[in-house]
Design a protein around this motif. Structure first.
Motif, PDB file in Angstrom:
ATOM      1  N   ILE A 386      -6.059  -6.765  50.309  1.00 30.29           N
ATOM      2  CA  ILE A 386      -6.579  -7.943  49.291  1.00 30.29           C
ATOM      3  C   ILE A 386      -5.135  -8.858  49.357  1.00 30.29           C
ATOM      4  O   ILE A 386      -3.983  -8.447  49.755  1.00 30.29           O
ATOM      5  N   THR A 387      -5.477 -10.095  48.744  1.00 31.86           N
ATOM      6  CA  THR A 387      -4.751 -10.865  48.544  1.00 31.86           C
ATOM      7  C   THR A 387      -4.732 -11.240  47.264  1.00 31.86           C
ATOM      8  O   THR A 387      -5.720 -11.794  46.642  1.00 31.86           O
ATOM      9  N   ILE A 388      -3.558 -11.253  46.402  1.00 34.62           N
ATOM     10  CA  ILE A 388      -3.692 -11.944  44.992  1.00 34.62           C
ATOM     11  C   ILE A 388      -3.134 -13.054  44.809  1.00 34.62           C
ATOM     12  O   ILE A 388      -2.233 -13.825  45.646  1.00 34.62           O
ATOM     13  N   GLY A 389      -3.455 -13.746  43.636  1.00 44.13           N
ATOM     14  CA  GLY A 389      -2.927 -15.025  43.467  1.00 44.13           C
ATOM     15  C   GLY A 389      -2.070 -14.979  41.965  1.00 44.13           C
ATOM     16  O   GLY A 389      -1.103 -14.362  42.020  1.00 44.13           O
ATOM     17  N   GLN A 395      -3.925  -9.452  33.290  1.00 44.92           N
ATOM     18  CA  GLN A 395      -4.942  -9.760  34.449  1.00 44.92           C
ATOM     19  C   GLN A 395      -4.251 -10.336  35.744  1.00 44.92           C
ATOM     20  O   GLN A 395      -3.140 -10.916  35.674  1.00 44.92           O
ATOM     21  N   VAL A 396      -4.676 -10.143  37.070  1.00 48.99           N
ATOM     22  CA  VAL A 396      -4.085 -10.611  38.171  1.00 48.99           C
ATOM     23  C   VAL A 396      -5.447 -11.470  38.925  1.00 48.99           C
ATOM     24  O   VAL A 396      -6.558 -10.818  38.688  1.00 48.99           O
ATOM     25  N   GLU A 397      -5.108 -12.595  39.539  1.00 45.70           N
ATOM     26  CA  GLU A 397      -6.173 -13.209  40.295  1.00 45.70           C
ATOM     27  C   GLU A 397      -6.343 -12.416  41.846  1.00 45.70           C
ATOM     28  O   GLU A 397      -5.369 -12.302  42.330  1.00 45.70           O
ATOM     29  N   ILE A 398      -7.550 -12.268  41.949  1.00 47.20           N
ATOM     30  CA  ILE A 398      -8.091 -11.736  43.360  1.00 47.20           C
ATOM     31  C   ILE A 398      -8.384 -12.896  44.219  1.00 47.20           C
ATOM     32  O   ILE A 398      -9.298 -13.537  43.852  1.00 47.20           O
ATOM     33  N   VAL A 399      -7.634 -13.177  45.162  1.00 48.51           N
ATOM     34  CA  VAL A 399      -8.040 -14.289  46.236  1.00 48.51           C
ATOM     35  C   VAL A 399      -8.854 -13.994  47.390  1.00 48.51           C
ATOM     36  O   VAL A 399      -9.939 -14.676  47.693  1.00 48.51           O
ATOM     37  N   SER A 400      -8.626 -12.820  47.974  1.00 43.68           N
ATOM     38  CA  SER A 400      -9.602 -12.369  48.834  1.00 43.68           C
ATOM     39  C   SER A 400      -9.346 -10.766  49.055  1.00 43.68           C
ATOM     40  O   SER A 400      -8.526 -10.190  48.348  1.00 43.68           O
ATOM     41  N   GLY A 401     -10.464 -10.118  49.603  1.00 45.68           N
ATOM     42  CA  GLY A 401     -10.419  -8.637  49.840  1.00 45.68           C
ATOM     43  C   GLY A 401     -11.435  -7.922  48.978  1.00 45.68           C
ATOM     44  O   GLY A 401     -11.830  -6.838  49.219  1.00 45.68           O
ATOM     45  N   LEU A 402     -11.763  -8.749  47.632  1.00 47.16           N
ATOM     46  CA  LEU A 402     -12.717  -7.998  46.714  1.00 47.16           C
ATOM     47  C   LEU A 402     -13.673  -9.006  46.551  1.00 47.16           C
ATOM     48  O   LEU A 402     -13.536 -10.319  46.438  1.00 47.16           O
ATOM     49  N   ASN A 403     -14.743  -8.383  45.868  1.00 49.26           N
ATOM     50  CA  ASN A 403     -16.013  -9.243  45.527  1.00 49.26           C
ATOM     51  C   ASN A 403     -16.321  -8.743  43.909  1.00 49.26           C
ATOM     52  O   ASN A 403     -15.786  -7.896  43.643  1.00 49.26           O
ATOM     53  N   GLU A 404     -16.855 -10.102  43.486  1.00 51.55           N
ATOM     54  CA  GLU A 404     -17.204  -9.849  41.655  1.00 51.55           C
ATOM     55  C   GLU A 404     -18.128  -8.596  41.791  1.00 51.55           C
ATOM     56  O   GLU A 404     -18.974  -8.378  42.415  1.00 51.55           O
TER      57      GLU A 404
END
Length: 426
Positions: A386-389, A395-404
């Motif tokens: 995953i890539t976090i923002g 909470q933590v922002e998910i940039v890529s690697g996971l979907n809603e």
């Protein structure tokens, strides 16, 4: 005669086994059995391909959702007085304190006196010089008036002479017409008129020049008097400042000198703490220093109460890997604030809207925010990159690697350290 065996050999054509129904049936059963065995082996291998198994009761599960993320920072700080002036000695002398440390004082109250004979003597000398120059200025003004009168008198006398010469010339002209006087007397009258005109003109010009010179001398002396007056006023201000008064209502913080001690000019004497205005001095990690800005909103936590504030100052230097920021209370300041009271502050660095986010957990520290264990429909968790923002408080922002809608493990466990596929047990 013995016959050979050539006549006994008969060449036969072998029959195809695929034309035999019984053999076909047996082959079909064999293939089916082999396929069943292979399926069983694959199923057994698939069941045993997990790297570890963890009980669900030990894990925290959170779903990926879309929403607004507030990027913030929680820091510790202490309450300090926003206004705590330090008072200095205005001149060299002997200090005499009228208060003690911890005394409550009011604005304008006498705090200390500095006895400086040198400064007072200098004031007396400069005052005497000012009086002397003032007397000289008054004398110069009287002298200028007298000189102007004399200049005016000279010009008036020259005008009288001019008028008399004009009358003599007219009388000479009439006498010349009647042949009463000689040509020599007539010419003498003409010369007297020319001389009188010249003397009058010069008398007027000299009067103007001398008046200008007198005005210039008077102005020069006036400037000297004004300059001396400024020096006297400055010395008088310093002498008045020998009586040190409180600039604010507050409390005496500390005394920097002892009673009746000899102090030099600009020596700190005491500190007055204004207890009516407080600020929060917060220590921010240096890696967040570039994210700070003036007027940035801050939420101060005081005993469960959330008080609004804003950053008013940021220190330019880094001390012990931290940057000190000053936070001012924007609302009504609490009445029970005390000096050096420890409080927690939440700095609102950024607000991001409509982003994918998930609950913050220990999995970020375990993997450095590069991986997450996503749940599948077989009661398993698969390790995915995953890539976090931005990181928020909860909470933590998910940039890529996971979907809603994906569910991941947000807690940390030793079994997850090196596992790619984890079985989840009830």
């Amino acid at each position: 005669m013995i016959r050979d065996t050539s006549g006994q050999d008969v060449q036969l054509t072998p029959a195809s086994p695929w034309k035999n129904p019984r053999l076909l049936k047996r082959a079909g059963l064999g293939v089916a059995a082999a396929a069943f065995v292979v399926w069983g082996l694959m199923s057994w291998q698939s069941t045993n391909a997990v790297d570890a198994s963890v009980s669900l009761s030990r894990l925290n599960i959170a779903a990926v959702e879309r929403g607004d993320l507030v990027r913030d920072l929680v820091v510790q700080g202490k309450v300090v007085a926003a206004n705590s002036p330090t008072l200095f000695s205005p001149a060299q002398g002997i200090v005499k304190f009228a208060v003690k440390a911890g005394d409550t004082v009011e604005q304008g109250q006498l705090l200390a006196e500095v006895d400086s004979p040198q400064l007072q003597n200098q004031l007396a000398q400069e005052s005497a010089m000012y009086n002397k120059l003032s007397v000289e200025l008054a004398r110069q003004k009287i002298q200028a008036k007298r000189q102007r009168l004399e200049n005016t008198q000279k010009a008036d006398l020259a005008k009288v002479d001019l008028t008399a010469a004009q009358r003599e010339l007219k009388r000479a002209e009439l006498s010349m017409e009647k042949q009463i006087i000689s040509q020599l007397d007539f010419e003498k009258a003409s010369d007297d008129l020319a001389r009188a005109e010249l003397e009058y003109k010069q008398a007027v010009q000299n009067s103007q020049l001398e008046n200008e010179a007198l005005t210039f001398e008077t102005q020069t002396l006036q400037l000297q008097v004004d300059q001396q007056q400024l020096q006297v006023e400055e010395l008088q201000r310093k002498v008045n400042e020998l009586n040190i008064v409180s600039p604010v209502d507050g409390t005496i913080g500390s005394l920097a000198a002892t009673q009746r001690a000899s102090v030099a000019a600009n020596t700190p004497l005491l500190t007055v703490v204004d207890l009516t205005s407080f600020e929060l001095e917060a220590a921010v990690p240096e890696n967040y220093a570039d994210d700070l800005g003036l007027a940035m909103e801050v939420e101060i936590n005081m005993g469960g109460r959330k008080l609004p504030g804003e950053i008013t100052a940021i220190a330019p230097e880094v001390i012990d890997n931290q940057v000190v920021a000053r936070v001012r209370f924007t609302g009504n300041q609490p009445k029970n604030l005390r000096q050096n009271l420890r409080l927690t502050a939440r700095v609102l660095l950024e607000n991001r809207s409509d982003v994918m986010l998930v609950k913050r957990g220990a999995f970020l520290d375990q993997t450095g925010g590069r991986f997450a264990w996503k749940l599948n429909d077989q009661q398993q968790a698969v390790k995915v990159p995953i890539t976090i923002g931005a990181l928020g408080l909860n909470q933590v922002e998910i940039v890529s690697g996971l979907n809603e809608g994906d569910q991941i493990i947000t807690s940390a466990a030793d079994e997850l350290e090196k596992a790619q596929l984890v079985a989840l047990k009830d």
